[in-house]
Design an enzyme around this catalytic site. Structure first.
Site, PDB file in Angstrom:
ATOM      1  N   SER A 174      -1.501   7.276  -4.607  1.00 33.71           N
ATOM      2  CA  SER A 174      -0.774   7.289  -5.870  1.00 33.71           C
ATOM      3  C   SER A 174       0.376   8.308  -5.827  1.00 33.71           C
ATOM      4  O   SER A 174       1.149   8.321  -4.874  1.00 33.71           O
ATOM      5  CB  SER A 174      -1.752   7.581  -7.015  1.00 33.71           C
ATOM      6  N   ASP A 232      -3.170   0.861  -7.711  1.00 33.07           N
ATOM      7  CA  ASP A 232      -3.279   2.288  -7.403  1.00 33.07           C
ATOM      8  C   ASP A 232      -4.320   2.594  -6.322  1.00 33.07           C
ATOM      9  O   ASP A 232      -5.499   2.263  -6.460  1.00 33.07           O
ATOM     10  CB  ASP A 232      -3.647   3.028  -8.687  1.00 33.07           C
TER      11      ASP A 232
END
Length: 315
Positions: free
Chosen positions: A105, A225
């Site tokens: 991320s 993510d």
């Protein structure tokens, strides 16, 4: 005391890590990472992403290998930027020894900049402050209808990453992704173009619903993510120095003091169960005011300097 939460989630838990991408048990394959950007076995996501290919980014013996990994962080990325600034200013000896960078991320974004454009770390900090300010101006933050979170993030990446970023990152940057279809994890370290690199970084940062409704497409599949399946990648060869804005067991992280209490293992990251970490979790999605973000940056810098001194890398 530690609780393993990964096994509680059959979809997103570590046990679902794809064997072709990363996060698996490489105990029989531990080896020296081929530091040369153009050499070595590279994790290559083919269009059909066959799990049987079992390609890795490692070979040989694991002698004197050092890696840096930045945890998933959201808007707490200013902590990472502070740590990256400390490494750049006072940790050149360490950076010269690092063979691979990793992240999930927002952590993957900082890892990519530290590897390919360390001179632009402060530019990244300014972008982060502006991005957070723009997000705060909207009533629902990134969830506000019409607010294109991913387009703004792409703009930041395109303005900061150098033209040859993919060449520098190829084989050295390991980005954690989560398959939107299966929930399995992949570590991607092969980038054919700058656009490929940007797509992978965007995919690793795509929080479902929060960042939009349509996952990022890459190599014919959709991804979300990387922090959902592996929030703090630890590479199998050598030592991985870990950095996280959450108090816990990483090498560089806030130390809140007091009793250690309970630690939770969440998507490969051990964090302390505490009120301070709950506040940080909220701030990762809903950024605090700029003075608080600047304080995070300073704390990341100081924590990294402390690590460098403790380990004998400080210059």
């Amino acid at each position: 005391m530690a609780l393993e939460l990964g096994s509680l989630s059959p979809k997103w838990g570590p046990s679902r890590t794809a064997r072709w991408g990363g996060g698996q048990d490489f105990s029989s394959e531990l080896g020296a990472f081929q530091a040369s950007r153009g050499a070595g076995a590279i994790a290559d996501l083919s269009p059909d992403l066959r799990s049987s290919s079992e390609r890795t980014c490692f070979s040989g013996a694991m002698k004197q290998i050092l890696n840096l990994s930045f945890a998933a962080c959201g808007f707490l990325g200013t902590y990472h930027l502070g740590a990256a600034s400390a490494f750049h200013r006072h940790g050149q000896l360490l950076l010269q020894a690092v063979q691979a960078f990793a992240g999930a991320s927002g952590g993957s974004l900082v890892a990519s900049v530290l590897l390919t454009a360390p001179e632009k770390i402060e530019d990244c900090s300014r972008f982060a402050y502006q991005f957070a300010e723009e997000t705060r101006r909207h009533t629902l933050g990134a969830l506000t209808p019409g607010f294109d979170f991913m387009a703004r993030l792409r703009g930041g990446l395109e303005s900061i990453l150098p033209p040859d970023a993919h060449t520098q990152a190829h084989g050295r940057l390991h980005v954690s992704l989560t398959s939107a279809r299966t929930g399995r994890n992949a570590l991607v370290c092969s980038f054919a173009s700058r656009e490929d690199l940007i797509q992978v970084l965007l995919a690793s940062s795509f929080v479902p619903l929060y960042a939009g409704l349509r996952p990022v497409e890459y190599q014919g599949q959709t991804w979300v993510d990387g922090g959902l399946s592996n929030s703090l990648p630890v590479l199998p060869a050598g030592r991985t120095v870990t950095i996280s804005p959450f108090c816990g067991r990483p090498d560089v992280c806030p130390r809140d003091g007091g009793p250690q209490g309970i630690h939770l293992a969440v998507a490969n990251q051990h964090v302390q169960l505490s009120a301070a970490n709950l506040v940080r979790l909220s701030q990762a999605l809903f950024p605090p005011a700029r003075p608080d973000m600047e304080a995070l940056h300073q704390r990341g810098f100081e924590d990294a300097v402390g690590f460098l001194r403790q380990e004998g890398w400080f210059q």
